[in-house]
Design a protein around this motif. Structure first.
Motif, short mmCIF file in Angstrom:
data_model
loop_
_atom_site.label_atom_id
_atom_site.label_comp_id
_atom_site.label_asym_id
_atom_site.label_seq_id
_atom_site.Cartn_x
_atom_site.Cartn_y
_atom_site.Cartn_z
N ARG A 221 44.43 37.92 45.74
CA ARG A 221 43.89 37.23 46.91
C ARG A 221 42.88 38.11 47.62
NH1 ARG A 221 47.59 36.06 52.22
NH2 ARG A 221 45.88 35.96 53.71
N ARG A 224 39.59 38.29 45.56
CA ARG A 224 38.76 37.09 45.69
C ARG A 224 38.01 37.10 47.02
NH1 ARG A 224 43.22 34.14 43.24
NH2 ARG A 224 43.96 33.60 45.32
N ARG A 227 35.16 39.63 47.01
CA ARG A 227 34.00 39.18 46.24
C ARG A 227 33.16 38.19 47.05
NH1 ARG A 227 37.15 38.28 40.46
NH2 ARG A 227 37.12 40.48 39.80
N ASP A 249 38.23 30.35 53.03
CA ASP A 249 39.10 30.72 51.92
C ASP A 249 40.53 30.77 52.43
OD1 ASP A 249 40.04 33.94 50.84
OD2 ASP A 249 40.33 32.08 49.72
#
Length: 251
Positions: A221, A224, A227, A249
């Motif tokens: 998590r 991600r 990024r 997100d």
């Protein structure tokens, strides 16, 4: 670690804490209702030393800080100073990290770190877990505000045209995370996860245990979210005013 002047907010708080915990009547906490702590009444300086040299699980830490925050809110100024004094080793480390390389801001950082912690101590919801981490997160965010003015313009204004560097976002990583969360690129929880584990002292294994997930899942998590933030920096999305979005997100 930088050398503080004699009268910063944190050193003043330390002096007040020393006066509160000196003999013959040091301010003390009844630790018996808190699972994991010694079954006795502890002067706050002894409690602080215990927390510095012993490792306690999250349940014990949460229970302790709920008790200290409750005392600070309902038992008068002495307990406000007492709770701050117990937190001072951590607050001092946070302030030192923020002001590293920015010594002229050191006193301001100390003041903002203390003010942010104090505000959270008085207002944070005591029921959810990770109370200590949330208090430190508030102190960190407040301290960073003391250095943002200079960080926002790290390059000279009269750079020649041509192959010039793009306008950079605010310099501190924690501010990038806040801007990414405000823009809806990542969730506030993801921003806190990155900040606490990358720039703070939190271990991802402890956070995973708190949240009832595995450490590899939490690392994925975090990866991600990192990024997404990195891509936004490359695009320049975090270098100007951000608009809130609903596409956050939530992983």
């Amino acid at each position: 670690m930088r050398t503080r002047t004699a009268d910063t907010a944190l050193t003043t708080a330390e002096t007040a804490f020393a006066l509160l915990t000196c003999e013959p009547a040091p301010l003390a906490l009844d630790a018996r209702p808190i699972p994991g702590l010694p079954d006795t009444t502890l002067p706050l300086d002894e409690l602080r030393a215990l927390l510095m040299y012993e490792r306690y699980d999250n349940d014990t830490t949460d229970a302790l800080w709920r008790e200290l925050a409750h005392h600070a809110r309902h038992r008068g100024p002495a307990w406000v100073v007492g709770a701050i004094g117990v937190a001072l080793p951590a607050l001092t480390r946070l302030a030192a990290k923020i002001s590293r390389g920015r010594t002229r801001h050191a006193d301001d950082v100390d003041s903002e770190v203390l003010a942010g912690f104090l505000y959270a101590l008085r207002t944070a919801d005591l029921a959810p877990p990770r109370l200590w981490l949330r208090l430190c997160w508030a102190a960190w965010r407040a301290g960073v505000t003391a250095v943002t003015a200079d960080d926002s313009e790290e390059l000279p204004l009269d750079l020649p045209s041509g192959s010039r560097s793009p306008k950079m976002p605010y310099g501190h990583p924690d501010l990038l995370l806040g801007r990414a969360a405000a823009a809806g690129l990542i969730s506030a929880d993801s921003a806190e996860l990155i900040s606490a584990t990358r720039f703070g002292d939190a271990l991802i294994e402890h956070l995973a245990a708190d949240q009832g997930v595995t450490a590899p899942a939490l690392r994925m998590r975090r990866r991600r979210a990192e990024r997404i933030v990195a891509a936004a920096v490359v695009r320049g999305d975090l270098s100007g005013p951000v608009a809130s979005s609903t596409a956050a997100d939530h992983t």
